[in-house]
Design an enzyme around this catalytic site. Structure first.
Site, PDB file in Angstrom:
ATOM      1  N   HIS A 106       0.795  -1.305   0.074  1.00 32.22           N
ATOM      2  CA  HIS A 106       0.000   0.178   0.038  1.00 32.22           C
ATOM      3  C   HIS A 106       0.912   1.356  -0.119  1.00 32.22           C
ATOM      4  O   HIS A 106       2.039   1.356   0.487  1.00 32.22           O
ATOM      5  CB  HIS A 106      -0.833   0.011   1.319  1.00 32.22           C
ATOM      6  N   ASP A 132       2.632  -4.685   8.002  1.00 31.88           N
ATOM      7  CA  ASP A 132       1.449  -4.115   7.777  1.00 31.88           C
ATOM      8  C   ASP A 132       0.297  -4.732   7.838  1.00 31.88           C
ATOM      9  O   ASP A 132       0.001  -5.444   6.916  1.00 31.88           O
ATOM     10  CB  ASP A 132       1.731  -3.293   6.504  1.00 31.88           C
ATOM     11  N   GLN A 153      -4.862  -5.092   6.745  1.00 29.66           N
ATOM     12  CA  GLN A 153      -5.621  -5.895   6.129  1.00 29.66           C
ATOM     13  C   GLN A 153      -5.765  -7.270   6.868  1.00 29.66           C
ATOM     14  O   GLN A 153      -6.728  -8.110   6.508  1.00 29.66           O
ATOM     15  CB  GLN A 153      -5.369  -6.081   4.663  1.00 29.66           C
ATOM     16  N   LYS A 179     -10.852  -0.048  10.179  1.00 31.09           N
ATOM     17  CA  LYS A 179     -10.856  -1.555   9.651  1.00 31.09           C
ATOM     18  C   LYS A 179     -11.273  -2.755  10.088  1.00 31.09           C
ATOM     19  O   LYS A 179     -11.553  -3.715   9.690  1.00 31.09           O
ATOM     20  CB  LYS A 179      -9.630  -1.782   8.620  1.00 31.09           C
ATOM     21  N   CYS A 185      -4.740   2.765  -3.612  1.00 26.12           N
ATOM     22  CA  CYS A 185      -3.489   3.229  -3.158  1.00 26.12           C
ATOM     23  C   CYS A 185      -2.440   2.199  -3.029  1.00 26.12           C
ATOM     24  O   CYS A 185      -1.694   1.982  -2.302  1.00 26.12           O
ATOM     25  CB  CYS A 185      -3.747   3.386  -1.775  1.00 26.12           C
TER      26      CYS A 185
HETATM   27  C1  LIG Z   1      -2.545  -2.794   3.504  1.00 22.83           C
HETATM   28  C2  LIG Z   1      -2.891  -1.642   3.993  1.00 22.83           C
HETATM   29  N1  LIG Z   1      -1.821  -1.005   4.597  1.00 22.83           N
HETATM   30  C3  LIG Z   1      -2.399   0.542   5.060  1.00 22.83           C
HETATM   31  C4  LIG Z   1      -3.538   1.087   5.203  1.00 22.83           C
HETATM   32  C5  LIG Z   1      -3.735   2.466   5.537  1.00 22.83           C
HETATM   33  O1  LIG Z   1      -4.400   2.576   6.462  1.00 22.83           O
HETATM   34  P1  LIG Z   1      -5.030   3.702   7.050  1.00 22.83           P
HETATM   35  O2  LIG Z   1      -5.439   4.775   5.936  1.00 22.83           O
HETATM   36  O3  LIG Z   1      -6.022   3.563   7.934  1.00 22.83           O
HETATM   37  O4  LIG Z   1      -3.912   4.632   7.743  1.00 22.83           O
HETATM   38  C6  LIG Z   1      -4.340   0.356   4.455  1.00 22.83           C
HETATM   39  C7  LIG Z   1      -5.803   0.922   4.179  1.00 22.83           C
HETATM   40  O5  LIG Z   1      -6.194   1.803   3.256  1.00 22.83           O
HETATM   41  C8  LIG Z   1      -4.086  -0.989   3.900  1.00 22.83           C
HETATM   42  O6  LIG Z   1      -5.206  -1.527   3.011  1.00 22.83           O
END
Ligand SMILES: Cc1ncc(COP(=O)(O)O)c(C=O)c1O
Ligand SMILES: Cc1ncc(COP(=O)(O)O)c(C=O)c1O
Lengths: 132, 406, 406, 132
Positions: B121, B198, B201, B224, B363
């Site tokens: 991401h 990370d 998900q 999430k 993203c």
């Molecule tokens: C795999 C992953 N990492 C990081 C993020 C970023 O999360 P957040 O926008 O809650 O900071 C997301 C969600 O958009 C994600 O799917």
């Protein structure tokens, strides 16, 4: 009634598949490209001036049916207009020209071309009318 | 798992969207919140509303107990060995930025290498790129295989004697695949590298055990996983956190301040500057309670079953590309495109039918480039989704195909 | 101002604390929230809960409208010329860290000087100290006068040809005095320096006009102005924000990402990485509506009146030191000590009487040193406080003096 | 009944005004100082060992009546005890020794001295019993 109404869709689809003024101009007087970072759509508009009027105008880029159809409509609409006239074009003018009522979530798609054109011609940033 | 019972806890499902009952399939972006979570937040504001840690009064004491109690829930949710290893952040993004800044500015040196994957991401890519530029670090990326899995052999090949840090997405927000983080943790240990996961998900959908996994750091977002917006957590192995410089500074995270400089508070507060999202943390604690009550293993089975069913039915439509691989290592996500229809047009049409999916690059522009697409439609499932909702999705997809004459 | 009417909007005042009706006088730490704010948050979760900006669906559209609508409320609340000048942050602390990192890492150079004051909150001191250490910058501090005001002559003397940045607390969280930020803005302009205002204690209590003030940046915290926890805002003059590098990076703040690097989204999103505290922002919008309805000018008069009354009555007790100066430039804060009783013992006793005040160093250890104390008791007022509550405070103080035989 | 009860207060006040074992030790075997960052209270404890027993013990520092009284009580209590015995002292032992029931918000004040002593003797960080 919405952009997904069968008859309305016909019109959008036709322009999406066979857009007017699609392409680029060699040595354009004005060229500008911008995208919608949230969805990745991008439109570039090239303009060749004829005095203070839009002489030739072409668009290129990628995006959904609505953004592409809108670019086709816009380029048709402004051809031959003076820069002053184009500057006065509002969000509402654009939406009216599209004809098909857009649901709120698709407004950005419908307005992207106008945004790019205005940014290119006058350096106006942001969605038309959104700045105050 | 009693989905009908669960749905009653989510008042939002009484809504109509564009004249149709809401079918919410954008759970990988953010989930809905059960009333238990919203009520926990409200109760805090009504019974215990005060700042934490600082004041010698009963309101502040109550707030602090609730806030630190929620931290303990997170610690046991991911099997951390102490609540001191849990740092509250806004979400996964802030967690990763904290690591990029603190490790990057203070602990990495010119020429050090960072290993990422192309399926990250943006939140686990751009912070590293920026710190790499500031400090002259080098980033190398492991690729994905043609069927959409992490290329673990490529990752091994990318690890060198200069590798200081490896940061990997646990479950892909586009492909749904779960990466073999235990194996990567071992590779990192062998290389003497810091290993970051990370889990944005994965944490909402599958049991996580940081001890068994062997990671040094792990991040996730509350919104999430049924929690409020603006809260998430960073897990850090205690020795790592002890050795690390703070990220943000200010109130609460200090021990002593003079005009010349400052010393730091104990873990985890050393990493929490300023008034935190107290209500958010308490709400996330309630979300974890909710998930524990339902049971993550059952949830996971349910979501995988929905994915299998959805993939099967979407494939039957014909003229589609499905990017999500098949397999038991894939969570409840299906990303696809319909030939000849732009994904926004698909999502826009579905929305007219009350079905909320995501279209875009999710993203993950570099991953999109790998897949040779610009964007895709994504349906992502959670505990409250049903087979009937999948049916409504598929029927709407059939209609949009007809409309677009493809 | 109808305080009795206002109090009905705050369900928390129906509480008993330690057997007494709650008297909440710790408003400078955090305020209570009216039901209008809590309900705005709940409504968001129930009607429009989705992620912002990213998804082409109605839920996301509703969430985005509410979220961006709240931003516009903030812009007009402080008279910013555009909503693009408002960046959501967790609170004042994150706002100041954003500035310290972005300006410090990318825009300041070795030898540059930063002017602060000794009355800064740790949040406007430690971030600058840390960046100064990283980048070899120099920090100089303007002092306070014996009566507890900013020594503006000293501040002038501290400005040099190397001054690049001046950052000043607008209203002191201990002394209650409002600093002459308009005058300092002029000094900054003359010096060609960036001027930052920490409005954490002023924005909740007095009208702010960033245009008239002439600052480059201004920060505040929502939880100190009836809003939810975990949300605050950074105002930045457009040209400054345009020229500035981002702080955190990841989803939403990018325009385009490749494996090599990224470009940034438009203002203000360039500074908002990851999923923001959507519910928090919407709640803060509702808080601003509430304040506007009551009227900041009336609130300010009411709070100043309570301060004057409290100071007078506490002084009458004898054997007290009051650090808050007198004057019309002082907000509704009174900080004091009772000779021979440690402030924690005072606060602890008051708490037994249901009266919540703060005791401690108030995140201003350097200021405490200036005042030659370790800590102090602080009572801070807001729109819902009453003279009767001040009476209860003073009566309890009289009792604790008796108990401690002083 | 609480720490502000008149009779209870008498006891605390007496120790606050006239603490036992207040001061420092020259060349202590063990010395440790720690504070409570949220309130600024700080306590230092110096210990001279007598074999594996606490020989001499002194405390210094600043803080509220309760933290100072508790330090006085603790130092009295552990004098002559073995390190093993001191290690076993719990939060509850300390609170019992204080005798006066503390309201929850004052627990940290009452436990600070024990925290400092344990950190000094065994490098145990955190409030006693708080670590799991
Ligand atoms: C795999 C992953 N990492 C990081 C993020 C970023 O999360 P957040 O926008 O809650 O900071 C997301 C969600 O958009 C994600 O799917
Ligand atoms: C003057 C001042 N600045 C900054 C802050 C920090 O605010 P926050 O803790 O909400 O980030 C505070 C509040 O504690 C304050 O009073």
């Amino acid at each position: 009634m919405s952009e997904y109404d069968d008859v309305q869709m016909e019109y959008i689809l036709e322009l999406y598949r066979n857009p007017r003024n699609k392409g680029t101009i060699e040595n354009p007087d004005i060229t500008h490209q911008e995208g919608n970072p949230s969805c990745g759509d991008e439109i570039r508009i090239d303009v060749k001036l004829d005095g203070d009027r839009i002489g030739e105008i072409k668009f290129s880029g990628k995006g959904c049916a609505i953004s592409q159809a809108a670019a086709s409509i816009l380029t048709e609409m402004v051809k031959g207009k003076t820069l002053e006239e184009v500057k006065k074009l509002t969000k509402e003018d654009m939406l009216k020209a599209i004809g098909v009522p857009l649901s709120p979530i698709r407004l950005k798609c419908g307005l992207l071309a106008l945004k790019v054109l205005k940014a290119g011609l006058y350096g106006i940033k942001g969605w038309p009318g959104e700045e105050e | 798992m009693k989905v009908e019972e669960i749905r009653k806890d989510f008042p939002i499902f009484q809504q109509q969207v564009n004249g149709h009952p809401l079918v919410y399939l954008d759970n990988a972006a953010t989930t809905q919140r059960p009333r238990q979570v919203v009520e926990a937040v409200m109760r805090f504001y009504q019974d215990a509303n005060a700042n934490v840690h600082r004041s010698v009064h009963t309101m502040s004491y109550r707030a602090t107990e609730l806030y630190e109690g929620a931290r303990k829930k997170i610690a046991s949710f991911i099997n951390a060995s102490s609540w001191r290893e849990i740092v509250w952040v806004r979400g996964a993004t802030e967690g990763l930025n904290l690591l990029a800044y603190s490790l990057g500015l203070y602990h990495l040196r010119e020429g050090d290498e960072i290993v990422l994957t192309v399926m990250e991401h943006h939140s686990n890519m751009v912070p590293w790129q920026r710190i790499a530029q500031l400090k002259n670090l080098r980033i190398v990326y492991a690729g994905v295989t043609p069927e959409g899995r992490l290329d673990i052999e490529d990752l091994k090949a990318k690890i060198s004697s200069r590798t200081r840090l490896i940061s990997v997405i646990h479950a892909s927000n586009v492909l749904g695949v779960v990466n073999p983080v235990g194996e990567i943790a071992q590779l990192a240990r062998d290389a003497g590298a810091i290993f970051i996961v990370d889990a944005a998900q994965s944490a909402p959908h599958m049991p996580i055990d940081v001890e068994a996994m062997g990671c040094d750091f792990l991040v996730a977002s509350g919104h999430k996983m049924l929690g409020p917006t603006g809260i998430g957590f960073l897990y850090g192995r205690r020795e790592r956190l002890e050795a690390m410089e703070p990220f943000q500074s200010g109130g609460d995270m200090i021990e002593h301040v003079t005009l010349e400089g400052a010393t730091w508070n104990e873990l985890p507060w050393k990493f929490e500057a300023g008034t935190p999202n107290i209500a958010g943390a308490i709400g996330l604690g309630a979300a974890v309670d909710y998930i524990n009550n339902v049971g993550l293993t059952d949830m996971l089975e349910h979501e995988k079953e929905l994915r299998r069913y959805a993939v099967e039915r979407i494939r039957e439509l014909g003229g589609v590309d499905i990017y999500t691989p098949d397999g038991d290592d894939v969570l409840g996500i299906v990303s696809f495109n319909i030939h000849g229809i732009h994904p926004h047009d698909v999502a826009g049409y579905l929305d007219q039918c009350g079905i909320e999916v995501r279209s875009g690059h999710h993203c993950t522009q570099p991953l999109m480039e790998c897949l040779r697409i610009e964007n895709a439609v994504r349906a992502s499932f959670y505990l409250y989704n049903t087979k009937e909702e999948v049916d409504r999705l598929v029927e709407a997809l059939a209609r949009v195909k007809k409309l677009f004459r493809v």
